[in-house]
Design an enzyme around this catalytic site. Structure first.
Site, short mmCIF file in Angstrom:
data_model
loop_
_atom_site.label_atom_id
_atom_site.label_comp_id
_atom_site.label_asym_id
_atom_site.label_seq_id
_atom_site.Cartn_x
_atom_site.Cartn_y
_atom_site.Cartn_z
N THR A 182 14.41 15.73 -0.58
CA THR A 182 13.70 16.79 0.16
C THR A 182 14.65 17.78 0.80
O THR A 182 15.70 17.39 1.31
CB THR A 182 12.92 16.09 1.29
OG1 THR A 182 11.96 15.25 0.69
CG2 THR A 182 12.26 17.07 2.22
N ARG A 210 -0.51 10.17 -2.83
CA ARG A 210 0.45 9.70 -1.82
C ARG A 210 1.04 10.91 -1.07
O ARG A 210 1.42 11.91 -1.65
CB ARG A 210 1.58 8.93 -2.50
CG ARG A 210 2.68 8.40 -1.54
CD ARG A 210 3.88 9.32 -1.49
NE ARG A 210 4.98 8.74 -0.70
CZ ARG A 210 6.09 9.39 -0.41
NH1 ARG A 210 6.28 10.62 -0.82
NH2 ARG A 210 7.03 8.81 0.32
N VAL A 211 1.08 10.79 0.24
CA VAL A 211 1.69 11.81 1.06
C VAL A 211 2.86 11.17 1.81
O VAL A 211 2.71 10.10 2.40
CB VAL A 211 0.66 12.39 2.07
CG1 VAL A 211 1.34 13.32 3.07
CG2 VAL A 211 -0.44 13.14 1.31
N GLY A 212 4.02 11.81 1.74
CA GLY A 212 5.19 11.28 2.43
C GLY A 212 5.30 11.82 3.84
O GLY A 212 4.33 12.31 4.43
N ASP A 213 6.49 11.73 4.37
CA ASP A 213 6.74 12.21 5.74
C ASP A 213 6.82 13.73 5.82
O ASP A 213 6.55 14.32 6.88
CB ASP A 213 8.06 11.64 6.27
CG ASP A 213 9.23 12.07 5.38
OD1 ASP A 213 9.12 11.88 4.15
OD2 ASP A 213 10.21 12.62 5.90
N GLY A 234 14.71 10.98 2.76
CA GLY A 234 14.76 9.54 2.53
C GLY A 234 13.36 9.01 2.27
O GLY A 234 12.47 9.77 1.87
N GLY A 236 9.91 8.31 2.79
CA GLY A 236 8.93 8.87 3.72
C GLY A 236 8.15 7.83 4.50
O GLY A 236 7.89 8.01 5.70
N1 ASP Z 1 11.01 12.08 2.25
C1 ASP Z 1 10.54 12.38 0.94
C2 ASP Z 1 9.31 11.60 0.67
O1 ASP Z 1 9.24 10.43 1.01
C3 ASP Z 1 11.51 12.12 -0.14
C4 ASP Z 1 12.94 12.32 0.20
O2 ASP Z 1 13.29 13.06 1.07
O3 ASP Z 1 13.77 11.66 -0.42
O4 ASP Z 1 8.40 12.13 0.06
#
Ligand code: ASP
Length: 323
Positions: A182, A210-213, A234, A236
């Site tokens: 990200t 799916r929704v991440g952070d 990282g 999420g």
């Molecule tokens: N944080 C992002 C997610 O989990 C992915 C990433 O930054 O590696 O969607």
């Protein structure tokens, strides 16, 4: 029940603390503006564009949206915008959010067909009474605002997805060793206005929906001009459970430097998660409202891009665990 005497003792102590707080807040901070930071080394190209806006007196909001538009439209970046790896159904779904120093914020999640979700998130902030739009509703809003519908699945991303389908092993972890996830960006403009943005295609091969952070205010990004801002990259799911960016900003509010705040949040995360944190990556990047920057990650490998006084640089973040 407190006696009147106890109450007076308490309020006197509180007013001493309040006075100390006021004295502290009047201490002039050395301003480093303008400055822009972003996650990972591919952030460098984004910083270069953001810097042009900042250096010519533009706002931090304009700078960050222009900056992250660079990786969003780069088909070679497989973790953001066009060319992002799809979910397990072959659909490219994007997450993004944005926030300014007045705690105005906007967000889109699970948005398909639009190359620049960060720009859409900005319009959610500026033109709607809401903070977050998802899926079909986010797409409808983007089209109404004049964004073009495009196929985001590049031949290269499609080939990678088809390769993955052969085994269809679902590992709920981003491939953090590749160091290109990200993009989160924080910028302070010449008028010391702070803003932040976070934009991603999320985890490759995720479940549809799916929704991440990254689009979640407080998880992938948090900004408060009274204090500073923070953003993440990282896994999420891990950042959501500790409201990572908000935690960093609150640690700064309590007096920690940007660096100490990132370290404190990672250490607390590891203490709470223990073995469940192993093999996962959590990366934090922060900037206080005077332009001082901090970064820290759970595992090695996190780098960030920083541009200050016209110099563009990639720096390695310190980390907690060796493996
Ligand atoms: N944080 C992002 C997610 O989990 C992915 C990433 O930054 O590696 O969607």
């Amino acid at each position: 029940m407190l006696s009147r005497k106890d109450f007076i003792k308490l309020t006197t102590a509180a007013s001493v603390v309040g006075l100390a707080g006021k004295l502290q807040s009047k201490t002039p901070l050395k301003k480093k503006a303008p400055v822009v930071v972003s996650t990972w080394d591919f952030g460098l190209a984004a910083n270069e564009t953001a810097w042009k806006v900042l250096n010519s007196g533009g706002s931090s909001l304009d700078a960050i949206v222009a900056g992250v538009a660079v990786p969003e439209s780069d088909p070679k970046v497989n973790t953001v915008g066009l060319g992002g790896f799809p979910d397990r159904d072959g659909r490219v779904t994007l997450d993004a959010c944005i926030m300014d120093e007045q705690i105005n914020c906007g967000s889109v999640a699970c948005l398909e067909y639009i190359v620049h979700p960060a720009a859409v998130a900005r319009l959610v902030m500026e033109k709607t009474p809401h903070v977050m739009l998802t899926g079909e509703g986010a797409l409808r809003f983007a089209l109404e605002q004049g964004f073009k519908k495009e196929n985001l699945l590049t031949p290269q991303a499609e080939a990678a997805w088809k390769e993955w389908l052969k085994k269809a092993e679902y590992e709920p972890q981003p491939n953090w060793e590749l160091n290109h996830d990200t993009i989160g960006m924080l910028a302070l403009d010449q008028q010391s206005r702070l803003a932040g943005v976070c934009t991603t295609s999320g985890m490759a091969w995720k479940m549809h929906g799916r929704v991440g952070d990254s689009p979640i205010i407080g998880a992938g990004l948090y900004v408060d001009g009274e204090v500073g801002g923070a953003t993440c990259s990282g896994l999420g799911e891990e950042m959501i459970r500790i409201a990572a960016s908000h935690s960093v900003v609150e640690a700064m509010r309590s007096g920690k430097s940007a660096q100490a705040a990132c370290e404190a949040v990672i250490k607390r995360y590891y203490k709470r998660r223990g073995d469940k944190a192993h093999g996962k990556q959590v990366c934090l990047l922060a900037m206080d409202n005077a332009g001082n920057v901090g970064a820290f990650s759970l595992m090695p490998g996190f780098v960030y891009s920083i541009t200050c006084e016209g110099k563009h640089e990639v720096r390695k973040a310190k980390f907690l665990l060796d493996k």
